[in-house]
Enzyme design. Structure first.
Site, short mmCIF file in Angstrom:
data_model
loop_
_atom_site.label_atom_id
_atom_site.label_comp_id
_atom_site.label_asym_id
_atom_site.label_seq_id
_atom_site.Cartn_x
_atom_site.Cartn_y
_atom_site.Cartn_z
N HIS A 85 -42.30 -6.38 -89.60
CA HIS A 85 -42.94 -5.10 -89.66
C HIS A 85 -42.48 -4.10 -90.09
O HIS A 85 -43.14 -2.78 -89.82
CB HIS A 85 -43.76 -5.12 -88.03
N ASP A 221 -39.73 -12.01 -87.39
CA ASP A 221 -40.03 -10.66 -87.99
C ASP A 221 -39.08 -10.24 -89.18
O ASP A 221 -37.97 -9.30 -88.52
CB ASP A 221 -40.40 -10.17 -86.73
N SER A 647 -36.08 -1.21 -84.01
CA SER A 647 -36.17 -2.22 -84.51
C SER A 647 -35.65 -2.25 -86.15
O SER A 647 -35.09 -1.71 -86.71
CB SER A 647 -37.65 -2.43 -85.08
N1 ARG Z 1 -43.43 -3.31 -80.48
C1 ARG Z 1 -42.38 -3.64 -82.12
C2 ARG Z 1 -42.01 -2.44 -81.82
O1 ARG Z 1 -42.46 -1.30 -80.92
C3 ARG Z 1 -42.86 -4.56 -82.94
C4 ARG Z 1 -44.41 -3.69 -83.25
C5 ARG Z 1 -44.55 -4.85 -84.73
N2 ARG Z 1 -45.49 -5.78 -83.87
C6 ARG Z 1 -46.99 -5.87 -83.97
N3 ARG Z 1 -47.40 -6.92 -83.31
N4 ARG Z 1 -47.78 -4.98 -84.04
O2 ARG Z 1 -42.46 -1.83 -83.63
N1 ASP Z 2 -40.82 -2.47 -81.76
C1 ASP Z 2 -39.47 -1.12 -81.20
C2 ASP Z 2 -39.20 -0.68 -83.48
O1 ASP Z 2 -40.04 -0.65 -84.03
C3 ASP Z 2 -38.24 -0.96 -81.33
C4 ASP Z 2 -39.07 -1.28 -79.66
O2 ASP Z 2 -39.34 -0.67 -79.59
O3 ASP Z 2 -37.78 -2.46 -78.85
O4 ASP Z 2 -38.40 -0.13 -83.51
#
Ligand code: ARG
Ligand code: ASP
Length: 735
Positions: A85, A221, A647
């Site tokens: 991502h 990921d 991330s």
């Molecule tokens: N929640 C994670 C972060 O804040 C991963 C986001 C990417 N994945 C997704 N399915 N949108 O970045």
């Molecule tokens: N998914 C988040 C990021 O892209 C990480 C988090 O918020 O825990 O940095």
């Protein structure tokens, strides 16, 4: 005048004997603050192994990825590992419906196939220093906020100017503990960063938005890039002559896997947290700010979702945008739920009661801080509506309604362009407009406009409306259909070719007459002359009170543990592999396996479909050396305090080897940004063995597998001082 010297003060408060969890620590202070705690959790390294200015250390393999994500170097040739991502928009930019790397993955067969990227940078940290004394010189408690800020800016400017640095280095100075401490970072930024490999989204984003922020998780990921440098191994813009970077350090990869209780270290660049807000500020986020933001995105997402389901072209064009909007929408919902569930507001109130009780016992402190909590309470009440309107402004005009994006590029262009620079600026502006129009669907955007402008006119006070919307005919009642027609049917912002022509012909007056352009100028004007000045007039005293409150907490309640809020700078979090109890009667185990992917598999579904090749390898149980008792590990949980920006952070074992890749947190624990709670805050990581399996077995990227160094620390090959790998550089045996 009493001055608080923070590092000294903090060292009084520690060491902690029992691992309490929480904290994003500055790498150069670990020796003073955390080493003993980390070693008591099983860490076999010293603080010096993690951060050193004198010799190679883990720090030298940690990279800020394009300012927003983290990453690490995993080979002697500058191979860089981050999340799928995090590489998503780079992967998408290279994708077309025919060569769809998002859908099918991408693997450069040889180095010359690796794909260069515009605007993608990778930043190393060379050294970190505490410069509080220099930056606060001449700053006194008597100063007004403005005087103080001006003095500090002046000091920073002077300090940077005098600071001895190499030509290719940058100097960054950031406030810590709400402006009670200042830390300097010397950075080196590489600008030739190429895409090397990415799994298909069905692996890299398996579970997509349904699984996002949740456990149990089964996502691969990750994506791979490579940093290129000039012949002196220094930063240089893309050139076919550039060579792969020879890094100071790279992380060996452990194939021994993780078990509950194992030590974990997350090394990266957390973006932003706010752990020291007073109770009423937390209540405000929970009850007013989060609900407003959630509602706005709710509306936008429903429209995008429908359009994407009906049309594969739109799905590709909007995949990245949708994911970005949905990500924080879901996070805020989780945050709100978690704040309520962990009684964050009450917890803060109790702390404030204790704070007030201690003040009552100490007249001197009481004189200094006695009115602080009440004063802040008053100001937070005062700012509430303005804060909501400000969210509306950013959410609508800079994020969710897209037609304002070209308007904004043009606004910047026209403000800067003159006779000399016109052609050059026109070129770069057209380039960014082209990137925008490649993925733009006016019909979809028009629906978003109608829906969100309705919310806007219903909820924002007219005093902050753009002038255009204050015209008589509107005030009688807004007809969104009519409004959308007026803008979308008549604007050049929906007609790229015409727009480029106007730019080429230097018909800037015609651009300025465009209705969307004019509306956008009105919007910016309303923000600049009305909303933002009023907001800042309250925010400035709040910031200054928060700074004093931070100092007050440390002085009045010195037995508590304090770590600086995240601010996009390099930090270390540590913890253990560990599950949690999400609700009564339910326990979440800390590891998932390939069987879980198969359980979730829904053929044809856009979130849970799987590539045939993965199914075949699963049938054959072809896991190579990456299995654990015949099962392929996928993701695991840990008690490391992380946030957005973390991330792509490498997850490192007790010896300095790579065991995982951080990518998310659990839903119940996303309130960790405001109220870290050891019981339910967990970060989610990809098991490095799954990454290796995808590279090796799934993609057959043998040249990349050969590039990394695989180790077995648990089997007695206690590798390492981490950098031993490079010194020996023996051709390693592969199991
Ligand atoms: N929640 C994670 C972060 O804040 C991963 C986001 C990417 N994945 C997704 N399915 N949108 O970045
Ligand atoms: N998914 C988040 C990021 O892209 C990480 C988090 O918020 O825990 O940095």
């Amino acid at each position: 005048m009493r001055k608080i010297i923070f590092p000294v003060l903090i060292s009084f408060l520690l060491p902690i004997t029992l691992f309490a969890g929480g904290g994003m620590w500055l790498p150069f202070l670990l020796g003073q603050l955390n080493e003993a705690d980390m070693q008591s959790l099983g860490m076999k390294m010293t603080a010096e192994d993690i951060y050193s200015v004198n010799k190679g250390s883990l720090k030298d393999a940690i990279v800020h990825f394009n300012g927003g994500c983290s990453s690490s170097i995993i080979s002697p040739q500058g191979l860089l590992l981050t999340n799928h991502h995090c590489g998503y928009s780079a992967i998408q930019t290279h994708s077309t419906l025919e060569k769809n790397y998002l859908e099918n993955g991408f693997w450069a067969e040889k180095q010359s196939d690796e794909l260069p990227n515009d605007n993608l940078v990778a930043t190393f940290i060379d050294r970190i220093e505490d410069v509080t004394k220099d930056i606060l010189v001449g700053v006194t408690d008597k100063m007004t906020t403005k005087e103080r800020n001006d003095k500090i800016s002046q000091n920073i400017k002077a300090f940077k100017k005098a600071y001895a640095k190499k030509k290719y280095e940058d100097v960054l100075i950031k406030p810590f503990f709400k402006g009670n401490q200042y830390i300097l970072f010397v950075t080196i930024t590489y600008t030739d960063v190429r895409l090397v490999g990415a799994p298909p989204s069905a692996i890299g984003k398996f579970g997509a938005d349904t699984d996002n922020w949740e456990w149990p998780r089964h996502s691969g990921d990750f994506s791979l890039f490579r940093i290129y440098a000039n012949k002196d191994n220094l930063p240089a813009d893309y050139s076919p002559d550039n060579q792969p970077l020879k890094p100071k350090h790279y992380l060996p990869i452990s194939l021994d896997g993780v078990d509950a209780g194992d030590f974990t270290l997350v090394y990266g660049f957390p973006g932003r947290t706010d752990e020291y807000l007073p109770s009423y500020a937390v209540a405000q986020i929970q009850n007013a700010i989060d609900p407003a933001r959630i509602e706005i995105r709710d509306h936008a997402l429903k429209i995008l979702d429908k359009a994407m389901r009906n049309d594969p072209t739109i799905r590709l064009q909007y995949a990245s945008k949708y994911a970005r909007i949905a990500n924080y929408w879901k996070k805020w919902i989780g945050e709100r739920t978690g704040l309520i569930k962990t009684k964050a507001v009450e917890k803060k109130q109790k702390l404030e009661q204790e704070f007030t009780r201690r003040l009552a016992e100490n007249p001197e402190l009481n004189k200094k801080y006695g009115s602080l909590l009440d004063d802040m309470d008053y100001k937070y009440q005062e700012i509430e509506l303005l804060a909501i309107y400000r969210n509306y402004f950013h959410e609508l005009f800079f994020r969710n309604i897209e037609i304002f994006k070209p308007a904004n590029s043009l606004r910047r262009f026209l403000a800067q362009a003159n006779e000399e620079n016109y052609d050059q600026l026109a070129g770069s502006t057209k380039k960014s407009l082209q990137a925008f129009f490649k993925d733009y669907q006016p019909a979809v955007d028009r629906d978003v406009f109608k829906s969100l402008m309705q919310l806007y006119t219903d909820n924002v006070c007219t005093a902050y409306f753009p002038n255009y919307l204050l015209e008589e005919r509107f005030l009688e009642g807004y007809d969104m259909e009519q409004l959308a027609k007026e803008f979308y049917d008549n604007s050049i912002m929906t007609q790229p070719e015409k727009l480029y022509q106007l730019i080429d012909d230097k018909k800037t007056d015609e651009i300025k007459k465009d209705p969307v352009y004019q509306l956008f100028m009105d919007i910016v004007d309303a923000y600049r002359t009305r909303l933002n000045p009023e907001y800042q007039a309250i925010k400035a005293p709040i910031d200054s009170m928060q700074r004093r409150y931070m100092a007050a907490l440390m002085e009045v309640l010195p037995e508590k543990k304090y770590y600086p809020d995240a601010n996009g700078t390099m930090r270390v979090s540590y913890g253990q592999v560990e599950g949690y109890l999400p609700k009564d009667g339910v326990e979440y185990l800390p590891k998932t396996y390939m069987e879980g992917i198969i359980e979730k598999y829904v053929p044809g579904d856009y979130e849970f479909d799987l590539p045939q090749r993965l199914l075949d390898l699963y049938e054959a149980k072809d896991y190579g050396p990456y299995a654990e008792n015949g099962r392929l590990p996928i993701n695991f949980l840990g008690s490391n305090h992380t946030t957005g920006g973390n991330s792509g952070s490498p997850v490192i074992d007790a010896y300095g080897n790579l065991i995982g890749l951080n990518f998310d947190r659990v839903w119940e624990g996303t309130m960790s940004d405001l109220n870290y709670d050891r019981r339910i805050c967990r970060n989610i990581m990809v098991d490095i063995r799954y990454v290796m399996w995808v590279m090796d077995k799934y993609a057959g990227a043998q040249r990349l597998v050969d590039e990394v160094q695989l180790v077995h620390p648990k089997a007695g090959q206690k590798s390492s001082k981490p950098w031993d790998g490079q010194k020996k550089r023996k051709r390693r045996k592969r199991w």
